[in-house]
Scaffold this active site. Structure first.
Site, mmCIF file in Angstrom:
data_model
loop_
_atom_site.group_PDB
_atom_site.id
_atom_site.type_symbol
_atom_site.label_atom_id
_atom_site.label_comp_id
_atom_site.label_asym_id
_atom_site.label_seq_id
_atom_site.Cartn_x
_atom_site.Cartn_y
_atom_site.Cartn_z
ATOM 1 C CG HIS A 192 -3.376 -3.303 3.506
ATOM 2 N ND1 HIS A 192 -2.337 -2.741 4.210
ATOM 3 C CD2 HIS A 192 -4.022 -2.280 2.902
ATOM 4 C CE1 HIS A 192 -2.346 -1.423 4.027
ATOM 5 N NE2 HIS A 192 -3.361 -1.123 3.241
ATOM 6 C CD GLU B 274 -0.674 -5.352 5.983
ATOM 7 O OE1 GLU B 274 -0.574 -5.892 4.860
ATOM 8 O OE2 GLU B 274 -0.960 -4.143 6.128
ATOM 9 C CB CYS C 239 -0.963 -0.033 1.177
ATOM 10 S SG CYS C 239 -2.245 1.220 1.048
#
Lengths: 268, 93
Positions: free
Chosen positions: A238, A240, A104
């Site tokens: 994202h 994660e 990002c």
């Protein structure tokens, strides 16, 4: 390299806000992940025991967030600071084929830095940016799930992804991939030729579709690209945030990106 | 323009407004959304809105040429992304 020996640095400056979950994603795989402030690499105001070198680590991550408040442009200030103090080290790092991940805001930083699209193997960081992550076509902050097709498994972050389609959320206002006007096709050809296209937005049927499946109006539905040596990856979604799916009690789609790079490092 | 005698060299203090605009053909969602909102507010004669950012830079320099060179470098290294932006320097003092 044994897994316990692998050290990952998740870089932060003021305004980054995804460093904890990014470091956790790596730690869950049994590697050491440290959140490192950029100043720890260069400032002499830092205590001796907190001073770090890029070469203390085997993987560098630029996490998501709003570094320096997204002032000037998203990622512009972080990348200017990196370029002024770490460019040479980072170029060496890339040439040694150590992986770098930008998620990002991290992707925006790598693009502003000139590390992506990274066509030149000998000069992994270009003097000027060669791409931009412009304001979303919708003019809004887009926070939604996206579906991504894995376009290449040559990248060290995708080698072990078995699925063809991943579901990973995006959250950004500036994520539209733009190449220099009039030269888009030339860039696209190069990206295709070098297998640098890594993720593209698709719809639920697997077709490359427009908004809202492509949340930002990105050129050629590009969600993530890597450099020519396939070791530097930048992506807007994202991973994660989806390393474990608690409803299904199984790994989330983001997990495989982290796992791939750890497997790659284990083989070095 | 204010001048100082400093270290035997004439140092000039100058102020520039640096305009960062999107290049021709690059989508400007910020401008378009603003246009839409203005239309809703009843300003039907507004034809186009473009977003432009202005940075005011105050700089000590030996000459205008030198300052201009430095500000161009500033634009290329930080303020503008050459892929989507162009810039314009307006000297205001």
């Amino acid at each position: 390299m044994d897994r316990e020996e692998i050290r990952v640095a998740v870089l932060r400056i003021e305004g980054t806000n995804c460093e904890e979950e990014t470091a956790t994603s790596f730690r869950n795989l049994g590697v050491e992940a440290e959140i490192v402030h950029l100043k720890q690499f260069y400032s002499d105001m830092i205590r001796f025991e907190d001073q770090r070198s890029i070469f203390d680590y085997h993987c560098i991550v630029f996490p998501g967030g709003f570094s320096a408040g997204d002032y000037v442009r998203a990622g512009a200030i972080f990348s200017a600071r990196v370029k002024s103090v770490l460019r040479k080290d980072l170029e060496e790092f890339i040439k040694y084929n150590y992986p770098i991940l930008g998620i990002c805001n991290g992707f925006q930083i790598l693009a502003e830095l000139g590390a992506l699209p990274g066509f030149d193997e000998d000069r992994p960081i270009s003097d000027r940016p060669e791409m931009a992550l412009a304001i979303n076509d919708s003019g809004r902050f887009e926070c939604r799930q996206t579906l991504l097709r894995v376009e290449s498994r040559k990248c060290v972050f995708t080698k072990e992804i078995e699925k063809d389609k991943l579901q990973i959320p995006v959250a950004h206002a500036e994520g539209k991939v733009v190449f220099p006007r009039g030269r888009e096709e030339e860039y696209l050809e190069k990206l295709k030729e070098n297998e640098q296209l890594v993720f593209r937005y698709v719809d639920d049927k697997g077709n490359y579709s427009g908004y809202p499946w492509n949340p930002n109006g990105s050129f050629y539905n590009i969600a993530g690209i890597c450099n020519v040596t396939h070791t530097v990856l930048g992506l807007m979604p994202h991973p994660e945030r989806v390393t474990f799916d608690y409803r299904k009690n199984s790994f989330g789609d983001g997990y495989y990106i982290f796992k791939s790079v750890i497997s790659y490092l284990e083989k070095i | 323009m204010i001048t100082f005698l400093f270290c035997e060299k004439l140092i000039v203090f100058m102020i520039a407004d640096v305009h960062i605009e999107l290049k021709e053909g690059v989508a400007d969602p910020e401008g378009e959304s603003t246009l839409k909102a203005l239309r809703l507010l009843g300003y039907k004669r507004v034809k186009k809105v473009s977003s432009v950012r202005v940075f005011r830079i105050e700089i000590d320099t030996k000459s205008k040429e030198e300052a201009e060179k430095e500000i161009k470098e500033i634009c290329e290294r930080l303020l503008a992304n050459p892929v989507i932006h162009r810039y314009r320097i307006n000297w205001i003092g």
